[in-house]
Design a protein around this motif. Sequence first.
Motif, PDB file in Angstrom:
ATOM      1  N   GLN A  16      34.133  35.331  39.356  1.00  0.00           N
ATOM      2  CA  GLN A  16      34.229  33.910  39.457  1.00  0.00           C
ATOM      3  C   GLN A  16      35.100  33.316  40.221  1.00  0.00           C
ATOM      4  OE1 GLN A  16      31.905  32.138  37.927  1.00  0.00           O
ATOM      5  NE2 GLN A  16      31.081  33.657  36.613  1.00  0.00           N
ATOM      6  N   ILE A 157      36.633  27.908  29.328  1.00  0.00           N
ATOM      7  CA  ILE A 157      35.263  28.145  29.673  1.00  0.00           C
ATOM      8  C   ILE A 157      34.897  29.483  28.747  1.00  0.00           C
ATOM      9  CG2 ILE A 157      33.743  29.080  31.451  1.00  0.00           C
ATOM     10  CD1 ILE A 157      34.683  26.607  32.378  1.00  0.00           C
ATOM     11  N   ASN A 158      33.851  29.229  28.083  1.00  0.00           N
ATOM     12  CA  ASN A 158      33.346  30.372  27.194  1.00  0.00           C
ATOM     13  C   ASN A 158      32.701  31.276  28.007  1.00  0.00           C
ATOM     14  OD1 ASN A 158      32.068  32.088  25.426  1.00  0.00           O
ATOM     15  ND2 ASN A 158      30.677  30.648  24.687  1.00  0.00           N
ATOM     16  N   GLU A 173      25.769  31.007  34.951  1.00  0.00           N
ATOM     17  CA  GLU A 173      25.943  30.099  33.789  1.00  0.00           C
ATOM     18  C   GLU A 173      27.329  29.757  33.734  1.00  0.00           C
ATOM     19  OE1 GLU A 173      23.436  28.948  32.177  1.00  0.00           O
ATOM     20  OE2 GLU A 173      24.464  27.466  30.759  1.00  0.00           O
ATOM     21  N   ILE A 174      28.324  30.656  33.944  1.00  0.00           N
ATOM     22  CA  ILE A 174      29.887  30.391  33.855  1.00  0.00           C
ATOM     23  C   ILE A 174      30.117  29.729  35.081  1.00  0.00           C
ATOM     24  CG2 ILE A 174      31.998  31.435  33.744  1.00  0.00           C
ATOM     25  CD1 ILE A 174      30.546  33.638  32.034  1.00  0.00           C
ATOM     26  N   ASN A 176      28.385  27.888  37.055  1.00  0.00           N
ATOM     27  CA  ASN A 176      27.712  26.426  37.017  1.00  0.00           C
ATOM     28  C   ASN A 176      28.714  25.466  36.149  1.00  0.00           C
ATOM     29  OD1 ASN A 176      25.472  27.288  38.211  1.00  0.00           O
ATOM     30  ND2 ASN A 176      24.267  27.211  36.568  1.00  0.00           N
ATOM     31  N   GLU A 177      29.333  26.172  34.965  1.00  0.00           N
ATOM     32  CA  GLU A 177      29.980  25.466  34.255  1.00  0.00           C
ATOM     33  C   GLU A 177      31.656  25.211  35.006  1.00  0.00           C
ATOM     34  OE1 GLU A 177      31.074  23.484  31.153  1.00  0.00           O
ATOM     35  OE2 GLU A 177      29.112  24.543  31.023  1.00  0.00           O
ATOM     36  N   ILE A 178      31.951  26.090  35.677  1.00  0.00           N
ATOM     37  CA  ILE A 178      33.211  26.133  36.652  1.00  0.00           C
ATOM     38  C   ILE A 178      32.810  25.020  37.702  1.00  0.00           C
ATOM     39  CG2 ILE A 178      34.709  26.965  38.022  1.00  0.00           C
ATOM     40  CD1 ILE A 178      34.357  29.525  36.643  1.00  0.00           C
ATOM     41  N   ASP A 179      31.852  24.824  38.273  1.00  0.00           N
ATOM     42  CA  ASP A 179      31.290  23.937  39.346  1.00  0.00           C
ATOM     43  C   ASP A 179      31.119  22.456  38.893  1.00  0.00           C
ATOM     44  OD1 ASP A 179      30.878  25.924  41.028  1.00  0.00           O
ATOM     45  OD2 ASP A 179      28.702  25.564  41.378  1.00  0.00           O
ATOM     46  N   LYS A 180      30.694  22.291  37.429  1.00  0.00           N
ATOM     47  CA  LYS A 180      30.717  20.883  37.305  1.00  0.00           C
ATOM     48  C   LYS A 180      32.176  20.336  36.930  1.00  0.00           C
ATOM     49  CE  LYS A 180      27.554  21.416  33.505  1.00  0.00           C
ATOM     50  NZ  LYS A 180      27.496  21.617  32.062  1.00  0.00           N
ATOM     51  N   GLN A 181      33.173  21.349  36.548  1.00  0.00           N
ATOM     52  CA  GLN A 181      34.361  20.761  36.436  1.00  0.00           C
ATOM     53  C   GLN A 181      35.052  20.556  37.809  1.00  0.00           C
ATOM     54  OE1 GLN A 181      36.059  20.222  33.619  1.00  0.00           O
ATOM     55  NE2 GLN A 181      34.749  21.311  32.216  1.00  0.00           N
TER      56      GLN A 181
END
Length: 199
Positions: A16, A157-158, A173-174, A176-181
């Motif tokens: 990541q 982050i899960n 998926e992970i 994307n979650e980091i990107d959003k933040q």
Amino acid sequence: MEILIVGPQGSGKTTQAKLLAKKFNFQFISTGDLVREFATQDSQEAQSVKQALEQGELVNDRIVAELIRKKLARNDSQRGFVMEGFPRSVDQLKYISPNFDKVFYLEVSDEEVVKRLLDRKRADDQPEVIRQRLRLYHTFTEPVLKFYEKLGKLIRINASQLSGMTDEQSIQEIANEIDKQMESLVNNKGVNLGASAKR
Ligand code: ADP
């Protein structure tokens, strides 16, 4: 911008951190890579690092800090860096304390960590060495999470593999979650993203 990715071994923090660095054109700093590279040198200090790696022990704080300092001095990216693997203890912050804007904590259970590492087959991924690294993680690195949580910098982050997903999908998926933040952080700070960061 200065970002830290933290999590137990096998949580995917290197993967990541690399993805994030590439996307934003940040310098990528992996303490694990730095110490493994140092361990191949021909000096007494390098030999002591090699031994620590083989036993799943933490490398001497002063040596780790020195390697990071050198790496930071070579920084060719004006945008900032993504670090992983440091700090591994609150004590290490006495040597260098980066002013992280955000700390992403990749949460994975011990059980899943052990399973993933045994699949990875890196030289230090032996069952008893893995268990020792996990012990150190819970004892010394978890207080680091609390430290950043109090500063309001920690984002959980899960990072466990969701059922029915391939590794690739799970990684995406992970990410994307980091990107959003990151997007909300970048918007708040008015940071200009380079061409490579545009999606
Ligand atoms: P993992 O997190 O999967 O164990 P790393 O590549 O991050 O893998 O680290 C591998 C080894 O390098 C650790 O077990 C430890 O011996 C050493 N190491 C890495 N970062 C540090 C650090 N900040 N302080 C001390 N030792 C470190």
